[in-house]
Design a protein around this motif. Structure first.
Motif, PDB file in Angstrom:
ATOM      1  N   SER A   1       0.838  -1.206   0.000  1.00 18.96           N
ATOM      2  CA  SER A   1       0.000   0.000   0.000  1.00 18.96           C
ATOM      3  C   SER A   1       0.868   1.250   0.000  1.00 18.96           C
ATOM      4  O   SER A   1       0.573   2.218  -0.690  1.00 18.96           O
ATOM      5  CB  SER A   1      -0.900   0.012   1.233  1.00 18.96           C
ATOM      6  OG  SER A   1      -1.710  -1.130   1.248  1.00 18.96           O
TER       7      SER A   1
ATOM      8  N   SER B   1      -9.044 -10.019  -2.262  1.00 20.91           N
ATOM      9  CA  SER B   1      -8.950  -9.386  -0.943  1.00 20.91           C
ATOM     10  C   SER B   1      -7.696  -8.512  -0.843  1.00 20.91           C
ATOM     11  O   SER B   1      -7.708  -7.467  -0.201  1.00 20.91           O
ATOM     12  CB  SER B   1      -8.962 -10.444   0.159  1.00 20.91           C
ATOM     13  OG  SER B   1      -7.911 -11.361  -0.055  1.00 20.91           O
ATOM     14  N   GLU B   2      -6.619  -8.938  -1.505  1.00 18.38           N
ATOM     15  CA  GLU B   2      -5.382  -8.135  -1.483  1.00 18.38           C
ATOM     16  C   GLU B   2      -5.640  -6.749  -2.089  1.00 18.38           C
ATOM     17  O   GLU B   2      -5.106  -5.749  -1.618  1.00 18.38           O
ATOM     18  CB  GLU B   2      -4.272  -8.832  -2.286  1.00 18.38           C
ATOM     19  CG  GLU B   2      -3.752 -10.119  -1.676  1.00 18.38           C
ATOM     20  CD  GLU B   2      -4.554 -11.350  -2.122  1.00 18.38           C
ATOM     21  OE1 GLU B   2      -5.672 -11.179  -2.667  1.00 18.38           O
ATOM     22  OE2 GLU B   2      -4.058 -12.477  -1.917  1.00 18.38           O
TER      23      GLU B   2
ATOM     24  N   ARG C   1      -7.786  -4.567   0.328  1.00 19.66           N
ATOM     25  CA  ARG C   1      -6.975  -3.990   1.413  1.00 19.66           C
ATOM     26  C   ARG C   1      -6.188  -2.777   0.941  1.00 19.66           C
ATOM     27  O   ARG C   1      -6.085  -1.770   1.639  1.00 19.66           O
ATOM     28  CB  ARG C   1      -6.013  -5.041   1.969  1.00 19.66           C
ATOM     29  CG  ARG C   1      -6.525  -5.622   3.269  1.00 19.66           C
ATOM     30  CD  ARG C   1      -5.535  -6.586   3.873  1.00 19.66           C
ATOM     31  NE  ARG C   1      -6.047  -7.933   3.771  1.00 19.66           N
ATOM     32  CZ  ARG C   1      -5.444  -8.955   3.195  1.00 19.66           C
ATOM     33  NH1 ARG C   1      -4.242  -8.793   2.661  1.00 19.66           N
ATOM     34  NH2 ARG C   1      -6.012 -10.121   3.129  1.00 19.66           N
ATOM     35  N   ARG C   2      -5.633  -2.873  -0.255  1.00 24.48           N
ATOM     36  CA  ARG C   2      -4.839  -1.753  -0.776  1.00 24.48           C
ATOM     37  C   ARG C   2      -5.724  -0.550  -1.124  1.00 24.48           C
ATOM     38  O   ARG C   2      -5.345   0.595  -0.901  1.00 24.48           O
ATOM     39  CB  ARG C   2      -4.020  -2.229  -1.979  1.00 24.48           C
ATOM     40  CG  ARG C   2      -2.797  -3.019  -1.509  1.00 24.48           C
ATOM     41  CD  ARG C   2      -2.256  -3.976  -2.547  1.00 24.48           C
ATOM     42  NE  ARG C   2      -1.127  -4.721  -1.993  1.00 24.48           N
ATOM     43  CZ  ARG C   2      -1.260  -5.782  -1.178  1.00 24.48           C
ATOM     44  NH1 ARG C   2      -2.451  -6.229  -0.833  1.00 24.48           N
ATOM     45  NH2 ARG C   2      -0.182  -6.376  -0.695  1.00 24.48           N
TER      46      ARG C   2
ATOM     47  N   ASN D   1      -8.468   0.216   0.396  1.00 28.73           N
ATOM     48  CA  ASN D   1      -8.830   0.814   1.687  1.00 28.73           C
ATOM     49  C   ASN D   1      -7.707   1.688   2.221  1.00 28.73           C
ATOM     50  O   ASN D   1      -7.941   2.802   2.706  1.00 28.73           O
ATOM     51  CB  ASN D   1      -9.172  -0.284   2.709  1.00 28.73           C
ATOM     52  CG  ASN D   1     -10.499  -0.958   2.397  1.00 28.73           C
ATOM     53  OD1 ASN D   1     -11.306  -0.439   1.623  1.00 28.73           O
ATOM     54  ND2 ASN D   1     -10.723  -2.124   2.983  1.00 28.73           N
ATOM     55  N   ALA D   2      -6.482   1.187   2.120  1.00 24.90           N
ATOM     56  CA  ALA D   2      -5.333   1.953   2.627  1.00 24.90           C
ATOM     57  C   ALA D   2      -5.164   3.255   1.840  1.00 24.90           C
ATOM     58  O   ALA D   2      -4.893   4.320   2.408  1.00 24.90           O
ATOM     59  CB  ALA D   2      -4.065   1.112   2.541  1.00 24.90           C
TER      60      ALA D   2
END
Ligand code: JFZ
Length: 333
Positions: free
Chosen positions: A283, A314-315, A318-319, A321-322
Motif C-alpha cells: 500500500s 482481498s489483497e 486492502r490496498r 482501503n489503505a
C-alpha cells in the motif's frame, strides 16, 4: 480540447478493471501457469478459438455487484472507472447487437455488465469509461491466415496481412464502439488497446476518433486509437495524430511532459485475475506512486482484476482501503 480535458485532469486517480472470461481461468490450465498477464490466457495457454469459447459459455459471475465496485473505487479516492468492455479474447460484456459473443447471448449470466456499472457510476458520481481492444482473437476477420487456429505470432509479423481486417473494422469494431457510446449515457474516456496489430492503420484510427467525437463530442480518447502508440510514443510530436493523452504502462515518466498522460499499473504483475501471482505492491508503494505521478502532472489508473464470481481480490480491497485512508487524510492533492 482543454475544456474537454478538465474533469480528467482534475480527477488524477482512476480505477482500471480487467474483467472477462479469462477471469474464470486465472491464468491456469492443467499443469501450466501463464507468464505475465492472465488476461492473455487464450494466447499463452494455447487455446483454439473453439476450446476457448467454453469460458464465455460458463461466465456467470453471480457475486457481481456494480454498486459495491463503484463504492470501493470512490472510497479509495478514485474519480473514474475504466472497464474492459471487450479485451483481446473478443468476449463483450454488454448486450451487443453486432455479435452473439457477448454476455447476453453466449453466457448464462444474461445481465448487461456495462449497463449495471455505468448506472452505478452515475448514481455515485463516478465517471464511467470503457476500454476496447482492437485486437480480437475470436473474430474470424481479425485473425491471421491460420484461422480457425488462432496464432498470434502472425500478428507480431508485419508481413502477415489479413485482407479482411477492414471489414472487421467497419462492420464489427466500429459498430460495437458505437453501441457503447450510444446506449450507456455519458462516456468519459474510450481507452483503446491492441493498436499494434499489423492490419490496423492510422487512417482507421483517425476515422474512429472522428466517429467517437461525432457521437459524444466530449469523450476523451487515449493515444492507442492511433496505430503503434505504445506508452507515450508520439505524444510530444507536435501536430501528429495520437489521441488526447498518452498511456505509459507500469512506469512513471520524468517531469517535463507537455501533453496529458496517464500511468496505468497493476497491483501485482497481472491485469486479469491471477491467484498464482503473489507479487503485490505494498500500500505504501502504491501511495508513493500516486504522489509521484500526480506531482509530475499525470493521472494514475490503478488496476483491479476481479475473479470469475465478480469479487475483487482481498489483497486489492486492502490496498484500496489503505489508499482511501490516505487520500481522505491528505485531501484531493
Ligand atoms: C495491453 C494488453 O495487452 C494487456 O493485456 C493490458 O490490457 C494492458 C493494459 O494493455 O498490453 C500492453 C499495451 C501497451 C504496452 C504494453 C503492454 N506498452 O505500451 O508498452
Amino acid at each position: 480540447h482543454d475544456e474537454r480535458m478538465e474533469w480528467w485532469r482534475d480527477a488524477k486517480f482512476g480505477m482500471f478493471i480487467h474483467w472477462g472470461a479469462y477471469s474464470i481461468i486465472g491464468g491456469e490450465r492443467g499443469t501450466k501457469i501463464a507468464g505475465g498477464g492472465a488476461e492473455w490466457a487464450m494466447d499463452k495457454l494455447d487455446y483454439t478459438i473453439e476450446d476457448y469459447e467454453k469460458y464465455p459459455e460458463m461466465f456467470n459471475p453471480q457475486l457481481f455487484d456494480a454498486d459495491a465496485w463503484v463504492t470501493m473505487a470512490k472510497n479509495a479516492g478514485m474519480k473514474y472507472i475504466v472497464l474492459t468492455s471487450k479485451h483481446h479474447e473478443g468476449f463483450a460484456l454488454w448486450d451487443s447487437k453486432v455479435s452473439d459473443y457477448d454476455v447476453m447471448d453466449t453466457s448464462p449470466f444474461k445481465r448487461d455488465i456495462i449497463k449495471e456499472l455505468s448506472e452505478a457510476c452515475k448514481k455515485q458520481g463516478i465517471i464511467f469509461c470503457f476500454y476496447y481492444s482492437i485486437v480480437d482473437w475470436h473474430h474470424p476477420q481479425a485473425q491471421g491466415n491460420l484461422y480457425p487456429n488462432y496464432n498470434i505470432s502472425q500478428h507480431d509479423d508485419p508481413s502477415v496481412v489479413n485482407p479482411e481486417f477492414p471489414e472487421y473494422y467497419e462492420k464489427y469494431m466500429k459498430p460495437q464502439v458505437g453501441e457503447l457510446l450510444k446506449n450507456y449515457g455519458d462516456i468519459g474516456v474510450v481507452w483503446f488497446d491492441g493498436d499494434w496489430i499489423s492490419d490496423y492503420t492510422t487512417e482507421m484510427g483517425k476515422d474512429l476518433y472522428k466517429f467517437i467525437r461525432e457521437i459524444q463530442p466530449n469523450t476523451i480518447v487515449n493515444n492507442r486509437v492511433d496505430k503503434g502508440r505504445m506508452g507515450m510514443e508520439g505524444m510530444d510530436a507536435e501536430g501528429e495524430f495520437a489521441g488526447d493523452f498518452g498511456t505509459p504502462e507500469q512506469e512513471i515518466p520524468d517531469t517535463g511532459i507537455d501533453s496529458d498522460w496517464e500511468a496505468c499499473m497493476t497491483m501485482n504483475g497481472s491485469w486479469g485475475y491471477k491467484p498464482s501471482d503473489h507479487k503485490w505492491k505494498s500500500s505504501e508503494d502504491l501511495i508513493q506512486k500516486l504522489v509521484d505521478i500526480v506531482s509530475k502532472g499525470g493521472n494514475f489508473l490503478l488496476n483491479i482484476g476481479p475473479d470469475g464470481f465478480g469479487r475483487f481480490p482481498s489483497e486489492s480491497i486492502r490496498r484500496l482501503n489503505a489508499m482511501g485512508e490516505w487520500t481522505k487524510k491528505n485531501g484531493e492533492a
